[in-house]
Design a protein around this motif. Structure first.
Motif, mmCIF file in Angstrom:
data_model
loop_
_atom_site.group_PDB
_atom_site.id
_atom_site.type_symbol
_atom_site.label_atom_id
_atom_site.label_comp_id
_atom_site.label_asym_id
_atom_site.label_seq_id
_atom_site.Cartn_x
_atom_site.Cartn_y
_atom_site.Cartn_z
ATOM 1 N N VAL A 152 57.868 80.729 60.734
ATOM 2 C CA VAL A 152 56.502 80.837 60.217
ATOM 3 C C VAL A 152 55.652 79.720 60.824
ATOM 4 O O VAL A 152 56.176 78.785 61.441
ATOM 5 C CB VAL A 152 56.447 80.753 58.673
ATOM 6 C CG1 VAL A 152 57.147 81.931 58.044
ATOM 7 C CG2 VAL A 152 57.067 79.443 58.189
ATOM 8 N N VAL A 153 54.354 79.816 60.625
ATOM 9 C CA VAL A 153 53.428 78.807 61.133
ATOM 10 C C VAL A 153 52.385 78.496 60.060
ATOM 11 O O VAL A 153 52.240 79.227 59.078
ATOM 12 C CB VAL A 153 52.707 79.284 62.424
ATOM 13 C CG1 VAL A 153 53.668 79.346 63.590
ATOM 14 C CG2 VAL A 153 52.020 80.628 62.197
ATOM 15 N N THR A 154 51.673 77.416 60.269
ATOM 16 C CA THR A 154 50.587 77.042 59.370
ATOM 17 C C THR A 154 49.526 78.140 59.327
ATOM 18 O O THR A 154 49.174 78.713 60.358
ATOM 19 C CB THR A 154 49.948 75.728 59.852
ATOM 20 O OG1 THR A 154 50.898 74.677 59.715
ATOM 21 C CG2 THR A 154 48.702 75.392 59.053
ATOM 22 N N GLY A 155 49.022 78.419 58.135
ATOM 23 C CA GLY A 155 47.915 79.355 57.986
ATOM 24 C C GLY A 155 48.287 80.718 57.463
ATOM 25 O O GLY A 155 47.409 81.517 57.139
ATOM 26 N N VAL A 156 49.586 81.023 57.356
ATOM 27 C CA VAL A 156 50.027 82.323 56.856
ATOM 28 C C VAL A 156 49.948 82.327 55.329
ATOM 29 O O VAL A 156 50.428 81.400 54.674
ATOM 30 C CB VAL A 156 51.465 82.633 57.309
ATOM 31 C CG1 VAL A 156 51.934 83.960 56.716
ATOM 32 C CG2 VAL A 156 51.550 82.670 58.825
ATOM 33 N N THR A 279 33.006 80.981 78.993
ATOM 34 C CA THR A 279 32.415 81.317 77.698
ATOM 35 C C THR A 279 32.895 80.278 76.696
ATOM 36 O O THR A 279 33.740 79.447 77.019
ATOM 37 C CB THR A 279 32.828 82.736 77.259
ATOM 38 O OG1 THR A 279 32.144 83.079 76.053
ATOM 39 C CG2 THR A 279 34.313 82.833 77.041
ATOM 40 N N GLY A 280 32.369 80.279 75.482
ATOM 41 C CA GLY A 280 32.793 79.307 74.489
ATOM 42 C C GLY A 280 34.278 79.397 74.208
ATOM 43 O O GLY A 280 34.848 80.487 74.152
ATOM 44 N N ILE A 281 34.931 78.244 74.017
ATOM 45 C CA ILE A 281 36.382 78.228 73.832
ATOM 46 C C ILE A 281 36.788 78.624 72.427
ATOM 47 O O ILE A 281 37.911 79.035 72.176
ATOM 48 C CB ILE A 281 36.948 76.837 74.194
ATOM 49 C CG1 ILE A 281 38.473 76.897 74.320
ATOM 50 C CG2 ILE A 281 36.533 75.801 73.152
ATOM 51 C CD1 ILE A 281 39.089 75.632 74.843
ATOM 52 N N LYS A 327 50.364 82.800 71.996
ATOM 53 C CA LYS A 327 50.976 81.658 72.686
ATOM 54 C C LYS A 327 51.049 80.442 71.773
ATOM 55 O O LYS A 327 52.024 79.679 71.821
ATOM 56 C CB LYS A 327 50.171 81.331 73.942
ATOM 57 C CG LYS A 327 50.285 82.372 75.047
ATOM 58 C CD LYS A 327 49.475 81.963 76.264
ATOM 59 C CE LYS A 327 49.612 82.986 77.377
ATOM 60 N NZ LYS A 327 48.820 82.608 78.581
ATOM 61 N N ASP A 328 50.035 80.248 70.939
ATOM 62 C CA ASP A 328 50.021 79.085 70.060
ATOM 63 C C ASP A 328 51.113 79.176 69.003
ATOM 64 O O ASP A 328 51.768 78.176 68.691
ATOM 65 C CB ASP A 328 48.652 78.958 69.389
ATOM 66 C CG ASP A 328 48.467 77.623 68.698
ATOM 67 O OD1 ASP A 328 48.394 76.603 69.409
ATOM 68 O OD2 ASP A 328 48.430 77.595 67.456
ATOM 69 N N THR A 354 47.116 80.366 62.937
ATOM 70 C CA THR A 354 46.990 78.948 63.280
ATOM 71 C C THR A 354 45.555 78.541 63.597
ATOM 72 O O THR A 354 45.306 77.380 63.936
ATOM 73 C CB THR A 354 47.901 78.589 64.469
ATOM 74 O OG1 THR A 354 47.592 79.435 65.582
ATOM 75 C CG2 THR A 354 49.363 78.758 64.110
ATOM 76 N N CYS A 355 44.598 79.473 63.499
ATOM 77 C CA CYS A 355 43.174 79.113 63.541
ATOM 78 C C CYS A 355 42.775 78.648 62.139
ATOM 79 O O CYS A 355 43.083 79.322 61.164
ATOM 80 C CB CYS A 355 42.300 80.314 63.901
ATOM 81 S SG CYS A 355 42.576 81.037 65.514
ATOM 82 N N PRO A 356 42.118 77.537 61.972
ATOM 83 C CA PRO A 356 41.613 76.603 62.987
ATOM 84 C C PRO A 356 42.511 75.392 63.193
ATOM 85 O O PRO A 356 42.088 74.415 63.804
ATOM 86 C CB PRO A 356 40.293 76.162 62.350
ATOM 87 C CG PRO A 356 40.605 76.123 60.881
ATOM 88 C CD PRO A 356 41.589 77.234 60.631
ATOM 89 N N ASP A 357 43.754 75.413 62.696
ATOM 90 C CA ASP A 357 44.615 74.234 62.730
ATOM 91 C C ASP A 357 44.914 73.783 64.153
ATOM 92 O O ASP A 357 44.697 72.627 64.506
ATOM 93 C CB ASP A 357 45.911 74.527 61.969
ATOM 94 C CG ASP A 357 46.795 73.302 61.849
ATOM 95 O OD1 ASP A 357 46.281 72.241 61.451
ATOM 96 O OD2 ASP A 357 47.986 73.391 62.167
ATOM 97 N N THR A 358 45.408 74.697 64.984
ATOM 98 C CA THR A 358 45.753 74.338 66.361
ATOM 99 C C THR A 358 45.108 75.243 67.400
ATOM 100 O O THR A 358 45.302 75.044 68.593
ATOM 101 C CB THR A 358 47.283 74.362 66.550
ATOM 102 O OG1 THR A 358 47.819 75.595 66.037
ATOM 103 C CG2 THR A 358 47.937 73.196 65.825
ATOM 104 N N VAL A 359 44.379 76.247 66.963
ATOM 105 C CA VAL A 359 43.557 77.069 67.872
ATOM 106 C C VAL A 359 42.102 76.877 67.462
ATOM 107 O O VAL A 359 41.755 77.108 66.303
ATOM 108 C CB VAL A 359 43.929 78.566 67.784
ATOM 109 C CG1 VAL A 359 42.971 79.410 68.621
ATOM 110 C CG2 VAL A 359 45.356 78.786 68.274
ATOM 111 N N PRO A 360 41.235 76.436 68.370
ATOM 112 C CA PRO A 360 39.840 76.193 67.985
ATOM 113 C C PRO A 360 39.136 77.469 67.569
ATOM 114 O O PRO A 360 39.262 78.501 68.229
ATOM 115 C CB PRO A 360 39.216 75.599 69.260
ATOM 116 C CG PRO A 360 40.111 76.033 70.375
ATOM 117 C CD PRO A 360 41.483 76.139 69.798
#
Length: 430
Positions: A152-156, A279-281, A327-328, A354-360
Motif C-alpha cells: 500500500v501507499v500513502t493516501g489510500v 506544461t505545468g508539472i 511510477k510513483d 500519492t498525490c499530493p504527498d509525493t506527486v505534485p
C-alpha cells in the motif's frame, strides 16, 4: 478520410487494377475529463483540503462495501470515538506510510549542514516502514498481518476492522478496500473498432495509419482504427536528451505540430501532456497551449486533452494517465509491476493516491479529482518500461482492459485495443 487501394490482377487483356474505397470508421466520442479541466487552483490553500475531500467521498463509497463484507455486525467509529480498549470496531480513514528513506527537505538541509554527501535514491522502501490510519482529527498506528505495509501507499482510503490495545495501537483483523466500481453494460459492436495509445513520430507509423502499407486486406483492418491517444511525452520523443529543456521545446515545436496535423488529417487524435512536456508539472495537467499547434488546431479531429484523461469512445469508457502516479507508487512500495499497480488503483478506486504527498498536484478544496467515479472499459498508463496488458475481471462482472503503453522513443511500440472484444496487442515500428 477515404483510402484508395489498388490491387493488381492480370487478365488476357493485360494488367487491370481494381479500385477499392475504404471509409475510416466513426464512433461517437465524448470528452469526460471536465473534473480535470475545472479543478480549483487556489494556491493559497493548504493540502489538508484535498485529503478531507477524499475521505468524505470515500466514506460514502465504502458504506455499501462495508455492509456487504461485514453486514451490521460492528460499529463504524471515528478515531475520537474509540473508548473501550479491545472492542472490535470499524474505522474508516486514510493510510499514511512512515518511511525513513522518504525524501525530506528538512533532512536534506540537515545533511547539507553536516557536509555529509547523501546518495541519490529512486526507491524508498525499507523493512522499517510502518502504517498509521488518520481521519480529520487523529491518527493511530496499525499493526497486524492482514495489511501488508509494502503493498500500500500513502493516501489510500480504506475501512479497517480491529481493536485498540492498551498502548493505543490498533490491531488489524481485516481490511475493506473500496473495490472496482460497478461497470455499465458495454455495447456490442458488429465489426472491429480499434484505438491506439502513445503513437508518435515515425514516418512508418504515419504510413501505417494512412493505409499506405500492407495488402488491401490489411489496409481494410487499419481503416477500423477510430481514435489515437498519445499518453504524454510527445515532445520528449523529439529530444535526444533525457531531460527536456527550453531549447528542445523550441527546436521540436514545429515537428510536433506537423506530426499532430498529419495525424489529425487521417484519424481523430487526442494529445495528452506528460511530466517531460512543456506544461505545468502539477496534476491534473491542463491541455497543451493551442499556440504550440498552429497547424494541428485547424483540424476538428485534433483534441488537446488533460492528464489524467477520461473519454467515452462508442460507449466504452477510456481512462488513464501519462504514467506519473503509477511510477510513483512503485517507488514507495514493493509493487514492481505496472499491471499490478493498475489493478491496485482500480481496487483503491483512485488514480493517484500519492498525490499530493509525493506527486505534485494542485491544492484542490472541495473535491478530489483523482477519484475513479465510473469503472472504465479501458484503463491505461503511458510511458511504461515495456508493453503489458491484461483483462481485469471484477467480482461484480467488470471487464477492464489494462494497458501499459511503453515509451515510444525507447521501444517504438504502440498499443492497439479492439473495442469489439477488448483484445489488445502491440505494434512495433523500428
Amino acid at each position: 478520410m477515404l483510402f484508395k487501394i489498388e490491387s493488381g490482377s492480370t487478365s488476357k487483356s493485360g494488367n487491370e487494377f481494381q479500385t477499392v474505397e475504404l471509409d475510416r470508421q466513426n464512433v461517437d466520442y465524448t470528452d469526460c475529463s471536465k473534473r480535470f479541466y475545472q479543478v480549483s487552483r487556489d494556491f493559497s490553500k493548504q493540502y489538508a483540503h484535498i485529503y478531507s475531500a477524499r475521505l468524505n467521498t470515500f466514506r460514502n463509497i465504502l458504506a455499501p462495501a462495508i455492509k456487504k463484507k461485514w453486514s451490521n455486525t460492528y460499529k463504524i467509529l471515528k478515531l475520537c470515538e474509540l473508548r473501550d480498549k479491545g472492542t472490535t470496531c470499524i474505522i474508516v480513514g486514510t493510510i499514511f506510510k512512515h518511511q525513513e528513506l522518504k525524501p525530506s527537505i528538512l533532512k536534506e538541509l540537515s545533511d547539507q549542514l553536516e557536509i555529509i554527501p547523501q546518495p541519490t535514491r529512486t526507491y524508498f522502501v525499507a523493512d522499517s516502514d510502518s502504517l498509521v490510519l488518520e481521519d480529520e482529527l487523529q491518527r493511530i498506528k496499525l499493526v497486524g498481518d492482514c495489511i501488508d505495509v509494502h503493498q500500500v501507499v500513502t493516501g489510500v482510503v480504506c475501512a479497517i476492522l480491529g481493536s485498540e490495545d492498551e498502548d493505543g495501537i490498533f490491531t488489524v483483523k481485516d481490511v475493506c478496500w473500496p473495490g472496482c466500481h460497478i461497470q455499465k453494460p458495454l455495447p456490442k459492436l458488429n465489426e472491429d473498432r480499434f484505438t491506439a495509445e502513445h503513437m508518435v513520430s515515425l514516418h512508418l507509423l504515419m504510413e501505417w495509419l494512412c493505409g499506405l502499407a500492407g495488402s488491401s486486406e490489411y489496409q481494410g483492418e487499419i481503416s477500423n482504427i477510430v481514435r489515437v491517444i498519445v499518453a504524454g511525452g510527445v515532445f520528449a520523443n523529439y529530444s535526444t536528451e533525457k531531460v527536456l529543456n527550453e531549447s528542445d521545446v523550441i527546436a521540436s515545436a514545429e515537428l510536433v505540430d506537423s506530426f499532430a496535423a498529419s495525424l489529425s488529417a487521417v484519424v481523430p487524435f487526442d494529445l495528452m501532456p506528460g511530466c517531460k512536456d512543456p506544461t505545468g508539472i502539477m496534476l491534473p495537467q491542463k491541455p497543451f497551449h493551442y499556440c504550440l499547434f498552429p497547424k494541428a488546431t485547424e483540424y476538428k479531429t485534433f483534441n488537446r486533452v488533460s492528464n489524467p484523461y477520461e473519454c467515452d469512445i462508442g460507449g466504452f469508457l477510456c481512462l488513464g494517465t501519462s504514467g506519473e502516479p503509477i511510477k510513483d507508487i512503485m517507488r514507495y512500495s514493493k509493487l514492481d509491476n505496472s499491471l499490478d499497480v493498475l489493478k491496485k488503483t482500480l481496487e483503491w478506486r483512485h488514480l493517484g493516491p500519492t498525490c499530493p504527498d509525493t506527486v505534485p498536484c494542485t491544492p484542490c478544496i472541495d473535491t478530489d479529482p483523482f477519484t475513479i467515479y465510473n469503472c472504465p472499459a479501458i484503463y491505461f498508463s503511458g510511458n511504461s518500461d515495456k508493453f503489458a496488458t491484461e483483462l481485469y475481471k471484477g467480482e461484480d462482472g467488470q471487464r477492464v482492459r489494462l494497458v501499459c503503453v511503453p515509451d515510444f522513443c525507447e521501444s517504438q511500440t504502440v498499443a492497439v485495443v479492439n473495442l469489439a472484444s477488448l483484445e489488445c496487442h502491440s505494434m512495433t515500428f523500428s
